[in-house]
Design an enzyme around this catalytic site. Structure first.
Site, PDB file in Angstrom:
ATOM      1  N   ALA A   1     -19.934 -27.123  -8.792  1.00  0.00           N
ATOM      2  CA  ALA A   1     -20.367 -28.352  -8.099  1.00  0.00           C
ATOM      3  C   ALA A   1     -20.595 -28.053  -6.621  1.00  0.00           C
ATOM      4  O   ALA A   1     -21.580 -28.510  -6.026  1.00  0.00           O
ATOM      5  CB  ALA A   1     -19.315 -29.446  -8.275  1.00  0.00           C
ATOM      6  N   ALA A   2     -19.706 -27.281  -6.026  1.00  0.00           N
ATOM      7  CA  ALA A   2     -19.853 -26.935  -4.598  1.00  0.00           C
ATOM      8  C   ALA A   2     -21.120 -26.102  -4.384  1.00  0.00           C
ATOM      9  O   ALA A   2     -21.880 -26.343  -3.444  1.00  0.00           O
ATOM     10  CB  ALA A   2     -18.625 -26.163  -4.120  1.00  0.00           C
ATOM     11  N   LYS A   3     -21.355 -25.135  -5.260  1.00  0.00           N
ATOM     12  CA  LYS A   3     -22.518 -24.249  -5.084  1.00  0.00           C
ATOM     13  C   LYS A   3     -23.821 -25.000  -5.387  1.00  0.00           C
ATOM     14  O   LYS A   3     -24.853 -24.720  -4.765  1.00  0.00           O
ATOM     15  CB  LYS A   3     -22.385 -23.010  -5.970  1.00  0.00           C
ATOM     16  CG  LYS A   3     -21.201 -22.101  -5.580  1.00  0.00           C
ATOM     17  CD  LYS A   3     -21.330 -21.538  -4.177  1.00  0.00           C
ATOM     18  CE  LYS A   3     -20.277 -20.500  -3.852  1.00  0.00           C
ATOM     19  NZ  LYS A   3     -20.346 -20.022  -2.462  1.00  0.00           N
TER      20      LYS A   3
ATOM     21  N   TYR B   1     -16.182 -25.091  -8.411  1.00  0.00           N
ATOM     22  CA  TYR B   1     -16.995 -24.053  -7.754  1.00  0.00           C
ATOM     23  C   TYR B   1     -18.492 -24.300  -8.013  1.00  0.00           C
ATOM     24  O   TYR B   1     -19.310 -24.241  -7.084  1.00  0.00           O
ATOM     25  CB  TYR B   1     -16.556 -22.697  -8.309  1.00  0.00           C
ATOM     26  CG  TYR B   1     -17.185 -21.490  -7.671  1.00  0.00           C
ATOM     27  CD1 TYR B   1     -16.733 -20.996  -6.448  1.00  0.00           C
ATOM     28  CD2 TYR B   1     -18.215 -20.802  -8.308  1.00  0.00           C
ATOM     29  CE1 TYR B   1     -17.298 -19.853  -5.878  1.00  0.00           C
ATOM     30  CE2 TYR B   1     -18.785 -19.666  -7.750  1.00  0.00           C
ATOM     31  CZ  TYR B   1     -18.320 -19.196  -6.534  1.00  0.00           C
ATOM     32  OH  TYR B   1     -18.884 -18.073  -5.978  1.00  0.00           O
TER      33      TYR B   1
ATOM     34  N   ALA C   1     -16.308 -12.796   7.221  1.00  0.00           N
ATOM     35  CA  ALA C   1     -16.812 -11.443   7.532  1.00  0.00           C
ATOM     36  C   ALA C   1     -15.785 -10.353   7.254  1.00  0.00           C
ATOM     37  O   ALA C   1     -16.102  -9.170   7.344  1.00  0.00           O
ATOM     38  CB  ALA C   1     -17.236 -11.379   9.004  1.00  0.00           C
ATOM     39  N   SER C   2     -14.567 -10.724   6.900  1.00  0.00           N
ATOM     40  CA  SER C   2     -13.491  -9.736   6.800  1.00  0.00           C
ATOM     41  C   SER C   2     -13.658  -8.760   5.646  1.00  0.00           C
ATOM     42  O   SER C   2     -13.209  -7.625   5.722  1.00  0.00           O
ATOM     43  CB  SER C   2     -12.148 -10.457   6.654  1.00  0.00           C
ATOM     44  OG  SER C   2     -12.160 -11.261   5.503  1.00  0.00           O
TER      45      SER C   2
ATOM     46  N   ILE D   1     -20.930  -9.912  -8.286  1.00  0.00           N
ATOM     47  CA  ILE D   1     -20.872  -8.909  -7.225  1.00  0.00           C
ATOM     48  C   ILE D   1     -19.446  -8.363  -7.152  1.00  0.00           C
ATOM     49  O   ILE D   1     -18.484  -9.149  -7.201  1.00  0.00           O
ATOM     50  CB  ILE D   1     -21.255  -9.545  -5.850  1.00  0.00           C
ATOM     51  CG1 ILE D   1     -22.576 -10.317  -5.941  1.00  0.00           C
ATOM     52  CG2 ILE D   1     -21.295  -8.473  -4.757  1.00  0.00           C
ATOM     53  CD1 ILE D   1     -23.803  -9.503  -6.323  1.00  0.00           C
TER      54      ILE D   1
ATOM     55  N   ASP E   1     -10.667 -21.976  10.181  1.00  0.00           N
ATOM     56  CA  ASP E   1     -10.680 -22.476   8.814  1.00  0.00           C
ATOM     57  C   ASP E   1     -11.958 -23.297   8.682  1.00  0.00           C
ATOM     58  O   ASP E   1     -12.077 -24.369   9.292  1.00  0.00           O
ATOM     59  CB  ASP E   1      -9.438 -23.341   8.565  1.00  0.00           C
ATOM     60  CG  ASP E   1      -9.406 -23.897   7.152  1.00  0.00           C
ATOM     61  OD1 ASP E   1     -10.451 -23.857   6.460  1.00  0.00           O
ATOM     62  OD2 ASP E   1      -8.342 -24.403   6.737  1.00  0.00           O
TER      63      ASP E   1
HETATM   64  N1  NAP Z   1     -18.283 -11.912  -5.683  1.00  0.00           N
HETATM   65  C1  NAP Z   1     -19.174 -12.521  -6.452  1.00  0.00           C
HETATM   66  O1  NAP Z   1     -19.454 -12.120  -7.589  1.00  0.00           O
HETATM   67  C2  NAP Z   1     -19.901 -13.732  -5.929  1.00  0.00           C
HETATM   68  C3  NAP Z   1     -20.917 -14.270  -6.728  1.00  0.00           C
HETATM   69  C4  NAP Z   1     -21.605 -15.375  -6.282  1.00  0.00           C
HETATM   70  C5  NAP Z   1     -21.300 -15.936  -5.079  1.00  0.00           C
HETATM   71  N2  NAP Z   1     -20.303 -15.412  -4.306  1.00  0.00           N
HETATM   72  C6  NAP Z   1     -20.031 -16.076  -3.025  1.00  0.00           C
HETATM   73  O2  NAP Z   1     -20.119 -15.152  -1.972  1.00  0.00           O
HETATM   74  C7  NAP Z   1     -19.228 -15.528  -0.929  1.00  0.00           C
HETATM   75  C8  NAP Z   1     -18.313 -14.338  -0.595  1.00  0.00           C
HETATM   76  O3  NAP Z   1     -17.645 -13.960  -1.769  1.00  0.00           O
HETATM   77  P1  NAP Z   1     -16.795 -12.615  -1.878  1.00  0.00           P
HETATM   78  O4  NAP Z   1     -16.837 -12.215  -3.294  1.00  0.00           O
HETATM   79  O5  NAP Z   1     -17.186 -11.668  -0.817  1.00  0.00           O
HETATM   80  O6  NAP Z   1     -15.326 -13.204  -1.576  1.00  0.00           O
HETATM   81  P2  NAP Z   1     -13.978 -12.522  -1.012  1.00  0.00           P
HETATM   82  O7  NAP Z   1     -14.056 -11.050  -1.116  1.00  0.00           O
HETATM   83  O8  NAP Z   1     -12.892 -13.256  -1.689  1.00  0.00           O
HETATM   84  O9  NAP Z   1     -14.024 -12.926   0.551  1.00  0.00           O
HETATM   85  C9  NAP Z   1     -13.982 -14.279   0.906  1.00  0.00           C
HETATM   86  C10 NAP Z   1     -14.172 -14.382   2.392  1.00  0.00           C
HETATM   87  O10 NAP Z   1     -14.184 -15.789   2.755  1.00  0.00           O
HETATM   88  C11 NAP Z   1     -13.217 -16.009   3.773  1.00  0.00           C
HETATM   89  N3  NAP Z   1     -12.683 -17.362   3.660  1.00  0.00           N
HETATM   90  C12 NAP Z   1     -12.239 -17.986   2.546  1.00  0.00           C
HETATM   91  N4  NAP Z   1     -11.822 -19.236   2.844  1.00  0.00           N
HETATM   92  C13 NAP Z   1     -12.017 -19.408   4.179  1.00  0.00           C
HETATM   93  C14 NAP Z   1     -11.781 -20.465   5.076  1.00  0.00           C
HETATM   94  N5  NAP Z   1     -11.265 -21.646   4.670  1.00  0.00           N
HETATM   95  N6  NAP Z   1     -12.091 -20.306   6.376  1.00  0.00           N
HETATM   96  C15 NAP Z   1     -12.604 -19.111   6.816  1.00  0.00           C
HETATM   97  N7  NAP Z   1     -12.860 -18.068   6.008  1.00  0.00           N
HETATM   98  C16 NAP Z   1     -12.559 -18.210   4.703  1.00  0.00           C
HETATM   99  C17 NAP Z   1     -12.177 -14.931   3.557  1.00  0.00           C
HETATM  100  O11 NAP Z   1     -11.456 -14.744   4.763  1.00  0.00           O
HETATM  101  P3  NAP Z   1      -9.952 -14.112   4.771  1.00  0.00           P
HETATM  102  O12 NAP Z   1     -10.123 -12.623   4.639  1.00  0.00           O
HETATM  103  O13 NAP Z   1      -9.415 -14.517   6.102  1.00  0.00           O
HETATM  104  O14 NAP Z   1      -9.227 -14.706   3.622  1.00  0.00           O
HETATM  105  C18 NAP Z   1     -13.047 -13.743   3.191  1.00  0.00           C
HETATM  106  O15 NAP Z   1     -13.602 -13.163   4.342  1.00  0.00           O
HETATM  107  C19 NAP Z   1     -18.470 -16.740  -1.426  1.00  0.00           C
HETATM  108  O16 NAP Z   1     -19.093 -17.920  -0.934  1.00  0.00           O
HETATM  109  C20 NAP Z   1     -18.633 -16.651  -2.921  1.00  0.00           C
HETATM  110  O17 NAP Z   1     -18.538 -17.903  -3.538  1.00  0.00           O
HETATM  111  C21 NAP Z   1     -19.589 -14.323  -4.717  1.00  0.00           C
END
Ligand code: NAP
Length: 246
Positions: A156-158, A154, A13-14, A187, A62
């Site tokens: 594979a996980a998704k 990534y 959520a950060s 995004i 975590d």
């Molecule tokens: N951005 C894109 O284009 C896109 C596209 C498709 C899917 N997604 C998916 O959308 C989701 C969010 O992506 P985002 O772009 O917003 O990423 P981001 O800005 O990098 O933020 C990632 C978030 O996940 C948290 N996090 C990561 N590892 C963690 C762990 N082990 N335990 C607890 N929290 C953890 C981070 O917390 P900290 O702040 O504490 O590090 C942060 O809040 C992800 O699942 C990503 O794969 C993103």
């Protein structure tokens, strides 16, 4: 206030998509338990969300560690008394070509992006089954549907997250718990800011809506799936990508 006095857990959520989802749910009256890797990261959005008139509690967890997730779910229940919505959003990338990918690159992405969602769904699923209601929204990716060079771990996980979603949906449907996965395209967040400008320009060319998505584009879909309007939708992978994969 379609979610007035509901309680949602939002992982990651950060910042980025998780922050946008937490804010959108809060704007609709939902109290939020926000998860980050550290307490300061979990508390990042606290003031902004409390200003909307709902409760916010940050938890340092975590998501790859199931004991930490279980303990947190107990703490959320103790503090809020209920859990209506789970947004499994936390995720990481460790991109590299297959033949260069280390075990660590593979394992950490699978453990965070896929096992993390399993840990939360298992712990929160128990609570929702007992309550005979609940919404689980996983954040997947179009890459989980189509694959991507340089992202075998990534993707594979998704892709795994889609299978997890459909199975959870089938298991929990008799208790009125829905489970869906949103598959975003590109995004604008910290995750994508690091990509080379050339790649971003190329991507922009092939996105029919001619813009990158915002966190709020995903948050609107998460809100819909979490609200009464989404009550009859379960087990679906919903693509939100500006037409990238039409
Ligand atoms: N951005 C894109 O284009 C896109 C596209 C498709 C899917 N997604 C998916 O959308 C989701 C969010 O992506 P985002 O772009 O917003 O990423 P981001 O800005 O990098 O933020 C990632 C978030 O996940 C948290 N996090 C990561 N590892 C963690 C762990 N082990 N335990 C607890 N929290 C953890 C981070 O917390 P900290 O702040 O504490 O590090 C942060 O809040 C992800 O699942 C990503 O794969 C993103």
């Amino acid at each position: 206030m379609i979610l007035k006095d509901h309680v949602a857990i939002v992982t990651g959520a950060s910042r980025g998509i998780g922050k946008a989802v937490a804010l959108q749910l809060a704007k609709n009256g939902c109290h939020i338990a926000g998860i980050g890797r550290s307490q300061s990261s979990a508390d990042q959005v606290k003031a902004e969300i409390e200003a909307l008139g709902v409760r916010y509690l940050g938890f340092a967890v975590d998501v790859s560690k199931s004991e930490q997730v279980n303990t947190c779910v107990e703490a959320v229940l103790k503090e809020f008394g209920r859990i209506d919505i789970l947004i499994n959003n936390a995720g990481i990338t460790k991109d590299t070509l297959l033949i260069r990918m280390s075990d660590e690159d593979w394992n950490s992405v699978l453990q965070t992006n896929l096992s993390g969602a399993f840990h939360w769904a298992r712990a929160v699923g128990k609570v929702m089954m007992k309550a005979r209601q609940g919404r689980i929204v996983n954040i997947g990716s179009v890459v989980g549907l189509h694959g991507n060079a340089g992202q075998a771990n990534y993707a594979a996980a998704k892709a795994g997250l889609i299978g997890l979603t459909k199975s959870v949906a089938k298991e929990l449907a008799p208790r009125h718990v829905t489970c869906n996965v949103i598959c975003p395209g590109f995004i604008q967040t910290d995750m994508t800011d690091v990509l080379p400008e050339e790649l971003k320009a190329k991507l922009l060319e092939v996105i029919p809506l001619k813009r990158f998505g915002s966190g709020d584009d995903i948050a609107q879909m998460a809100l819909y799936l979490s609200s009464p309007a989404g009550a009859y939708i379960t087990g679906q992978a919903l693509v939100v990508d500006g037409g990238l994969f039409i």
